[in-house]
Design a protein around this motif. Structure first.
Motif, short mmCIF file in Angstrom:
data_model
loop_
_atom_site.label_atom_id
_atom_site.label_comp_id
_atom_site.label_asym_id
_atom_site.label_seq_id
_atom_site.Cartn_x
_atom_site.Cartn_y
_atom_site.Cartn_z
N TRP B 86 0.83 -1.22 0.00
CA TRP B 86 0.00 0.00 0.00
C TRP B 86 0.86 1.26 0.00
CZ3 TRP B 86 -4.63 -1.53 -1.06
CH2 TRP B 86 -5.02 -2.82 -0.65
N THR B 161 -5.74 -10.03 -4.98
CA THR B 161 -5.75 -8.70 -4.35
C THR B 161 -5.32 -7.64 -5.36
OG1 THR B 161 -5.08 -9.81 -2.33
CG2 THR B 161 -4.94 -7.41 -2.34
N SER B 162 -4.27 -7.94 -6.14
CA SER B 162 -3.81 -6.98 -7.15
C SER B 162 -4.94 -6.60 -8.09
CB SER B 162 -2.68 -7.58 -7.98
OG SER B 162 -1.62 -7.96 -7.17
N TYR B 164 -8.14 -6.51 -7.49
CA TYR B 164 -9.07 -5.55 -6.88
C TYR B 164 -8.44 -4.16 -6.74
CZ TYR B 164 -12.15 -9.45 -5.99
OH TYR B 164 -12.97 -10.52 -6.15
N ILE B 165 -7.16 -4.14 -6.41
CA ILE B 165 -6.50 -2.81 -6.34
C ILE B 165 -6.52 -2.17 -7.72
CG2 ILE B 165 -4.40 -1.55 -5.75
CD1 ILE B 165 -3.63 -3.85 -3.91
N GLY B 168 -9.73 -0.70 -8.30
CA GLY B 168 -9.83 0.52 -7.49
C GLY B 168 -9.11 1.69 -8.15
N LEU B 227 1.80 -1.40 -8.92
CA LEU B 227 0.92 -2.56 -8.84
C LEU B 227 1.27 -3.59 -9.90
CD1 LEU B 227 -1.65 -3.81 -7.57
CD2 LEU B 227 -2.92 -2.77 -9.44
#
Lengths: 288, 323, 250
Positions: B86, B161-162, B164-165, B168, B227
């Motif tokens: 993050w 997770t990547s 979803y980031i 985002g 990312l």
């Protein structure tokens, strides 16, 4: 002392290469000067020039220097074709349009080229001997290439200043609408200028092919060098491009004596941005 | 009704991005997730570029430099300094923003093709520099230690997770694009795009506005870079600063319609979709680049305003929805 | 009587051409100053010097008691100066309303978008472009674009308005209505400098007139004084049509 030795060995080579770089850049800057278009298909056309020499040499056994003539003619015709298809409609549009139009030509050539020729290296197995200059060994092909580049520069100069179409080109570069009022057929002149620009690119590619291995993507780095040279010599100033080429060649000859070879592009592009900022008209001051 | 009027331009873009984020979850196929990620990444980058290109009218041919630079900074902090993903993403965005601020103050004085050339020069100079920069691993770049994925419960979860980031960040990019488009600052940018001299005479402080537009267009690409290279497992100069990727972004923005919020999103969608089709199609796969080139040429020559721009001109009532 | 704008010895060269030499005048608040002179006399150059497009090499320009000689055009706008262009400069791809909003948002009042939109509608009503507010500015005809220039400038609610040939190319009835508009602007307390070739109009509306010839200020005074001034008549003899127009005023 060791540095001086390296310098003596690499500087003459750099200068000879500089002439050929200058020739490539001349094509780019001629087009910019006449129609304010940055030709992003410049690189692939240089690569096509390389392949022109390759096929004439391997298939028809044509001497690479005799092969320059058909390569030049093909380059001219290809340029006129590109102008008519891709550039003419966007000649008065915002810069983004002409940049993307010429880039799409780039994609088309690279795409077809990769499909047909793959990206493995090609090599023109040709030698014009070599000779010693002090401690430096110079390749005959590079010396001849530099001479040919000078010859083309002289020829371009004579064409622009001594012939009718050449004068028309300069008139259109200077003020297109005024030239049109005077009866200059501007569309034909623009197409001719674009053709000459690509012709110079193809010829420089043909010369480079005599001493470096290449593939269809090889034009890209010479295109970038042409940008740097064009800005050094003043965009739109074809004769300035030759001096810009020499400067770049010398930089490439001098830097390896002091720094790793890999720092060369850092310095080249740093210089490029710096000159754009400080003297966008080039070191020698272009027209206007 | 008032709310509808105010935010109607935001509805379609949000729906598109939300659909992209949900699609792989519904179908449950990892391959779809990878395609969706590619599109979301393109949406985030193209929407960011649009702030500079579409709103301000400055053609950047080297916008990918912010993606590469931010990516490098973030990955460096992540692997060498042990920062969390993050904070590394935030730091990558900040680094690109600062780079844009410093660069912008200098090169945004150039106009038209000179600016475009300078951005190419900056990208190439940066690539060559990073290639020599030992702290960032020189030509071999930086490879992530596999253990960083452990915090996410293994590589598979880290990829999830990547994704979803990524969704985002795409959402963030289009919100930013929308906020800029509908703000007073954005009106100033549009005025600069149309006529910089006239805008200055009306009081738009063009040098400052352009620099901030440049900064805003650089931050999210920097975050996306971190990312992407996190997901990728390594970063090297060749992948971080590909000149052709900058041009692909221009194509996406142009395809959908520059200067609109929805345009770059549709452009990213269409371009990646077309590429995906061409690369796998038995007929076109060898010459996919040529086919893309030919299509691009058609668009440039015949619908230069892009799909959304064309619709807005033809069907004025759509202007509100197609902001 | 407060002095709004003051020029002292303003000079500007372009290469070998002395475009302005030693222009000096004071402009009191609330007046209309007419700026006349033959073509190429340096009128637009004087505007460009006053609003910072081409700052002068010599001399001083004071606006509302602050020196603005070397300031940038946006500084001038933010201090309350607005202008129109002789060659119209619409923001083509923006709507007429958005064009005017730019003036309101970035002028000295720094309006927010909501207020700017209201001001834009008022001003468009005032110049008679209200029905075209949602059209793209690029689709207006030349007369409408001139009104748009005016609307943008007015939306900034400036202290000083520079009007560069707003009457050129208009037909007689359009000229009359534009002259009425200019007078109504002055009633709002806005000081005006106007460059004009339509002599009758400029003689009628101006409180004072300044005459430029080859960048030199050859006369300044009331319209009556200017019409009788020999130097002025002489300057215009190179342009008999204008001299005729000038003499007809008497």
């Amino acid at each position: 002392m060791q540095q001086i030795n390296i310098l003596l060995a690499s500087l003459p080579d750099g200068i000879l290469l500089g002439f050929v770089y200058g020739l490539a850049a001349m094509g780019l800057t001629l087009i910019w000067g006449v129609m304010n278009v940055i030709n992003l298909s410049h690189g692939p056309i240089i690569a096509l020039g390389m392949f022109g020499t390759f096929f004439l040499f391997t298939r028809l056994n044509l001497n690479p220097y005799a092969g320059l003539i058909p390569v030049a003619i093909m380059g001219l015709l290809l340029g006129v074709l590109i102008y008519v298809i891709a550039v003419h409609r966007v000649i008065n549009a915002p810069h983004l349009s002409s940049l993307l139009a010429t880039f799409s030509v780039n994609m088309i050539i690279i795409g077809l080229g990769t499909a047909v020729l793959t990206t493995s290296p090609y090599n023109v197995d040709f030698s014009a001997g070599s000779f010693k200059l002090g401690s430096a060994t110079l390749l005959g092909t590079r010396l001849i290439a530099a001479l040919v580049a000078m010859l083309f520069t002289g020829g371009l100069y004579l064409f622009l200043y001594r012939t009718r179409p050449g004068k028309f080109i300069r008139a259109v570069a200077n003020n297109r609408s005024a030239a049109e009022l005077m009866g200059v057929p501007s569309t034909r002149i623009l197409a001719l200028s674009f053709g000459l620009g690509t012709m110079l690119a193809a010829v420089s590619g043909a010369l480079i092919a005599t001493f470096f291995p290449f593939n269809i993507l090889s034009g890209g780095s010479y295109e970038l060098k042409s940008f740097v040279i064009g800005v050094l010599g003043g965009l739109g100033n074809p004769i300035g491009a030759l001096f810009g080429g020499l400067i770049l060649g010398m930089i490439e000859g001098i830097i390896p004596a002091f720094l790793e070879q890999s720092w060369v592009p850092v310095i080249e592009f740093g210089l490029f941005v710096l000159i754009l900022l400080v003297r966008p008209s080039g070191l020698f001051g272009a027209k206007k | 009704m008032k709310l509808w009027n105010r935010y109607s331009g935001l509805i379609l873009p949000v729906l598109v991005v939300a659909a992209l984020a949900v699609w792989p979850v519904i179908t449950g196929k990892p391959a779809n997730r990878e395609s969706a990620f590619t599109i979301l990444k393109a949406v985030a980058l193209a929407s960011s570029l649009n702030i500079l290109l579409g709103y301000t009218g400055y053609v950047s041919f080297g916008h990918i430099v912010f993606y590469g630079f931010g990516g490098y900074v973030g990955i460096f902090l992540l692997t060498e300094k042990g920062w969390s993903l993050w904070t590394a993403i935030l730091a990558g965005g900040a680094a690109s923003g600062i780079l844009a601020f410093l660069l912008g103050s200098a090169i945004l004085r150039l106009r038209g093709a000179y600016f475009a050339l300078a951005t190419i020069g900056v990208n190439e100079a940066m690539r060559a520099f990073i290639n020599n920069f030992e702290l960032f691993g020189g030509p071999t770049g930086i490879t992530l230690n596999f253990s960083v994925y452990r915090d996410f419960g293994g590589a598979a979860h880290a990829l999830q997770t990547s994704f979803y980031i990524g969704a985002g960040l795409a959402l963030l990019a289009l919100l930013l694009s929308y906020i800029v488009r509908t703000s007073k600052f954005g009106l100033g940018l549009l005025a600069i795009r149309e006529n910089e001299d006239a805008a200055e005479v009306m009081g738009v402080v063009a040098p400052r506005a352009k620099t901030w537009a440049y900064v805003l267009s650089a931050i999210i690409p920097g975050m996306v870079g971190v990312l992407f290279f996190f997901k990728n497992g390594n970063v090297e100069p060749h992948d971080a600063f590909p000149l052709h990727a900058s041009i692909e972004l221009l194509v996406m923005v142009m395809l959908g319609g520059q200067g609109t919020v929805l345009g770059p999103i549709l452009g990213a969608f269409a371009y990646q979709g077309m590429r995906g089709y061409l690369v796998t199609s038995p007929i076109f796969k060898d010459i996919q680049l040529s086919v893309s080139g030919a299509l691009l040429l058609m668009i440039v020559l015949f619908i230069p305003a892009g799909a959304i721009g064309w619709l807005r001109h033809r069907v004025p009532p759509l202007r509100r929805v197609l902001a | 009587m407060t002095i709004l704008l003051s020029l002292q010895g303003v000079s500007k060269r372009f290469g070998g051409l002395q475009a302005l030499s030693n222009v000096t005048f004071d402009l009191p608040e609330g007046q209309i100053l007419g700026l006349i002179g033959p073509n190429g006399a340096g009128k637009t150059t004087l505007f460009n010097a006053i609003n910072g497009v081409y700052p002068p090499e010599e001399g001083r320009i004071m606006f509302r008691e602050k020196e603005i000689t070397k300031a940038r055009p946006y500084d001038h706008a933010r201090m309350g100066m607005a202008r129109t262009h002789q060659i119209v400069q619409p923001l083509n791809e923006l709507s007429v309303r958005e064009n005017v909003m730019v003036g309101a948002c970035f002028g000295h009042e720094h309006q927010d978008l909501g207020n700017a939109s209201k001001i834009a509608d008022e001003v468009l009503e005032f110049v008679g472009l209200a029905p075209r507010a949602d059209q793209l500015a690029g689709s207006l005809n030349v007369a409408q674009k001139k009104r748009l220039e005016m609307a943008r400038a007015l939306a900034a609610r400036p202290y000083l308005l520079l009007l560069d040939e707003v009457l050129a190319g208009l037909n007689p009835s359009e000229i009359d209505s534009m002259v009425q508009t200019v007078l109504r602007i002055r009633e709002q307390g806005i000081t005006i400098i106007m460059i004009e070739h339509v002599m009758k109009a400029v003689m009628n509306v101006s409180d004072r007139i300044l005459v430029l010839d080859y960048g030199v200020q050859i006369a300044e005074g009331s319209p009556e004084e200017i019409a009788k001034n020999e130097k002025v008549i002489e300057a215009y003899l190179g342009d008999p049509k204008l001299a005729q127009q000038l003499l007809e005023e008497e």
